[in-house]
Design a protein around this motif. Sequence first.
Motif, PDB file in Angstrom:
ATOM      1  N   SER A  22       0.837  -1.200   0.000  1.00 49.52           N
ATOM      2  CA  SER A  22       0.000   0.000   0.000  1.00 49.52           C
ATOM      3  C   SER A  22       0.874   1.252   0.000  1.00 49.52           C
ATOM      4  N   THR A  23       0.459   2.238  -0.750  1.00 47.48           N
ATOM      5  CA  THR A  23       1.139   3.530  -0.738  1.00 47.48           C
ATOM      6  C   THR A  23       0.502   4.436   0.308  1.00 47.48           C
ATOM      7  N   ALA A  24       1.224   5.448   0.715  1.00 43.45           N
ATOM      8  CA  ALA A  24       0.764   6.290   1.827  1.00 43.45           C
ATOM      9  C   ALA A  24      -0.344   7.244   1.424  1.00 43.45           C
ATOM     10  N   GLY A  25      -0.343   7.696   0.179  1.00 41.44           N
ATOM     11  CA  GLY A  25      -1.326   8.682  -0.236  1.00 41.44           C
ATOM     12  C   GLY A  25      -0.735  10.075  -0.274  1.00 41.44           C
ATOM     13  N   PRO A  26      -1.568  11.100  -0.332  1.00 41.06           N
ATOM     14  CA  PRO A  26      -1.082  12.475  -0.439  1.00 41.06           C
ATOM     15  C   PRO A  26      -0.262  12.887   0.778  1.00 41.06           C
ATOM     16  N   SER A  27       0.669  13.795   0.551  1.00 40.95           N
ATOM     17  CA  SER A  27       1.537  14.272   1.629  1.00 40.95           C
ATOM     18  C   SER A  27       0.769  15.240   2.530  1.00 40.95           C
ATOM     19  N   LEU A  28       0.760  14.933   3.833  1.00 41.72           N
ATOM     20  CA  LEU A  28       0.084  15.779   4.807  1.00 41.72           C
ATOM     21  C   LEU A  28       0.962  15.926   6.041  1.00 41.72           C
ATOM     22  N   THR A  29       0.941  17.096   6.632  1.00 40.23           N
ATOM     23  CA  THR A  29       1.657  17.295   7.888  1.00 40.23           C
ATOM     24  C   THR A  29       0.865  16.656   9.025  1.00 40.23           C
ATOM     25  N   GLU A  30       1.489  16.505  10.179  1.00 39.63           N
ATOM     26  CA  GLU A  30       0.797  15.949  11.332  1.00 39.63           C
ATOM     27  C   GLU A  30      -0.418  16.799  11.698  1.00 39.63           C
ATOM     28  N   ALA A  31      -0.251  18.101  11.614  1.00 35.32           N
ATOM     29  CA  ALA A  31      -1.362  18.999  11.935  1.00 35.32           C
ATOM     30  C   ALA A  31      -2.507  18.826  10.936  1.00 35.32           C
ATOM     31  N   GLU A  32      -2.163  18.670   9.665  1.00 36.57           N
ATOM     32  CA  GLU A  32      -3.189  18.482   8.637  1.00 36.57           C
ATOM     33  C   GLU A  32      -3.910  17.145   8.833  1.00 36.57           C
ATOM     34  N   ILE A  33      -3.159  16.114   9.172  1.00 40.37           N
ATOM     35  CA  ILE A  33      -3.778  14.803   9.407  1.00 40.37           C
ATOM     36  C   ILE A  33      -4.773  14.884  10.561  1.00 40.37           C
ATOM     37  N   THR A  34      -4.354  15.528  11.639  1.00 37.89           N
ATOM     38  CA  THR A  34      -5.233  15.681  12.802  1.00 37.89           C
ATOM     39  C   THR A  34      -6.503  16.434  12.434  1.00 37.89           C
ATOM     40  N   ALA A  35      -6.346  17.475  11.641  1.00 41.02           N
ATOM     41  CA  ALA A  35      -7.502  18.280  11.239  1.00 41.02           C
ATOM     42  C   ALA A  35      -8.451  17.495  10.341  1.00 41.02           C
ATOM     43  N   VAL A  36      -7.895  16.719   9.398  1.00 46.43           N
ATOM     44  CA  VAL A  36      -8.727  15.919   8.494  1.00 46.43           C
ATOM     45  C   VAL A  36      -9.511  14.868   9.269  1.00 46.43           C
ATOM     46  N   VAL A  37      -8.833  14.194  10.185  1.00 42.49           N
ATOM     47  CA  VAL A  37      -9.499  13.157  10.983  1.00 42.49           C
ATOM     48  C   VAL A  37     -10.662  13.758  11.778  1.00 42.49           C
ATOM     49  N   ALA A  38     -10.412  14.883  12.432  1.00 44.37           N
ATOM     50  CA  ALA A  38     -11.456  15.527  13.231  1.00 44.37           C
ATOM     51  C   ALA A  38     -12.616  15.977  12.353  1.00 44.37           C
ATOM     52  N   ASP A  39     -12.292  16.501  11.176  1.00 40.76           N
ATOM     53  CA  ASP A  39     -13.336  16.995  10.292  1.00 40.76           C
ATOM     54  C   ASP A  39     -14.186  15.850   9.750  1.00 40.76           C
ATOM     55  N   LEU A  40     -13.566  14.744   9.393  1.00 41.45           N
ATOM     56  CA  LEU A  40     -14.328  13.600   8.890  1.00 41.45           C
ATOM     57  C   LEU A  40     -15.246  13.040   9.966  1.00 41.45           C
ATOM     58  N   ARG A  41     -14.796  13.057  11.203  1.00 40.92           N
ATOM     59  CA  ARG A  41     -15.669  12.616  12.294  1.00 40.92           C
ATOM     60  C   ARG A  41     -16.889  13.529  12.404  1.00 40.92           C
ATOM     61  N   ARG A  42     -16.654  14.827  12.298  1.00 43.71           N
ATOM     62  CA  ARG A  42     -17.773  15.776  12.368  1.00 43.71           C
ATOM     63  C   ARG A  42     -18.735  15.558  11.204  1.00 43.71           C
TER      64      ARG A  42
END
Length: 383
Positions: A22-42
């Motif tokens: 599996s490949t990792a996917g698009p490049s995201l910073t730790e802060a961006e990953i945290t924000a995406v996860v929180a937003d998808l939950r919302r």
Amino acid sequence: MTTTDFRLINWDLAASTAAKLSTAGPSLTEAEITAVVADLRRKAEASVEHVHRITGLAAAADLRDSQVLIVDRASWAKANTQSFEAMLAPAMETLAKTRGEKISEATQLLSATATGVEMGAILAFMSSKVLGQYDPFAGLLRADLPTGGRLMLVAPNIVAIERELKVDADDFRLWVTLHEQTHRVQFAAAPWLRDHLQSKIVELLASLLAEPEALGERLRAAASDVMRGAKTLEKSVATAKDDEGTESSGLLSALRTREQKEILSQITAVMSLLEGHANVVMDAVDSSIVPTVRTIRQRFGGRGKDRGMVEKWLRKVLGLDAKMRQYADGQRFVNRAVKLMGMEGFNRVWDSAENLPSEHELHHPELWVQRLNGTTDPSPLEG
């Protein structure tokens, strides 16, 4: 040899192979990953209210028996190996009891290793395609898990597609979660459905696995297609002839008996119903919910309709491709049934297995309406 020692698929190897490929996917910073996860939950939480309003299913008000997970590609692949193992456990146990002594340990080891690698290769390919998946079989894994399923949103893929399509991220994420949360609500409204679907799949596979080499052959064909590279899943389907002379693939070409074909037909109808119903919910979404929904639909449809890659792969391996046009057939059925009965009348489909449409009724909704109404007149609502 005990049934617990009997293995034809090395699920751990499948998971580790998928993780390596599996490949990792698009490049995201730790802060961006945290924000995406929180937003998808919302977004996942917000979408439930819309599903409730559109479907009228009271089960949407209480989804405590299932869970929402935001995952990466490797985690999605591992979760699927776990669920496949749990779902197929009864079929493997039956095979161990009936043929375990006839299959040597050496043969089992070779089969389990080869099939595990092949399964992992397929899951690795799919892990970069699927946006979300409701897994109804997660509750079978361990007693300490929720008894229901789990909704998995594959964060890197959602981000990759919203960037590729250049669509509004807020709108796109809500749009994706609406479809997947509909599946979660379906199984909550029909708590019997998981066991019903599992029993049909296990019944079919137990019959097919009476010749265990068939599983390896079909998986090897599918894995070879995947490993050949840059084809879409639709173009990579190996073909065979079905009853109507149209193209099909996978284990369908191994079907021999009338009973096997009937079970396949029942699985086809259920999967078509679930996907068609989820599509109807998505089509009910307008700009008051997702302001840029028209743009999203146009651009997403134009990129090859990658939504539902998990189901497409299951159709490939089980040989469902020629037997079902899952989204379109199911959507036509639901639209017609709702027109004839209203949404409340249609929702009787979730009451029991007896209310599920047959594959024939899926293509002739009036017959299903007549059966549920106990009449020969489809509905007084018919125009």
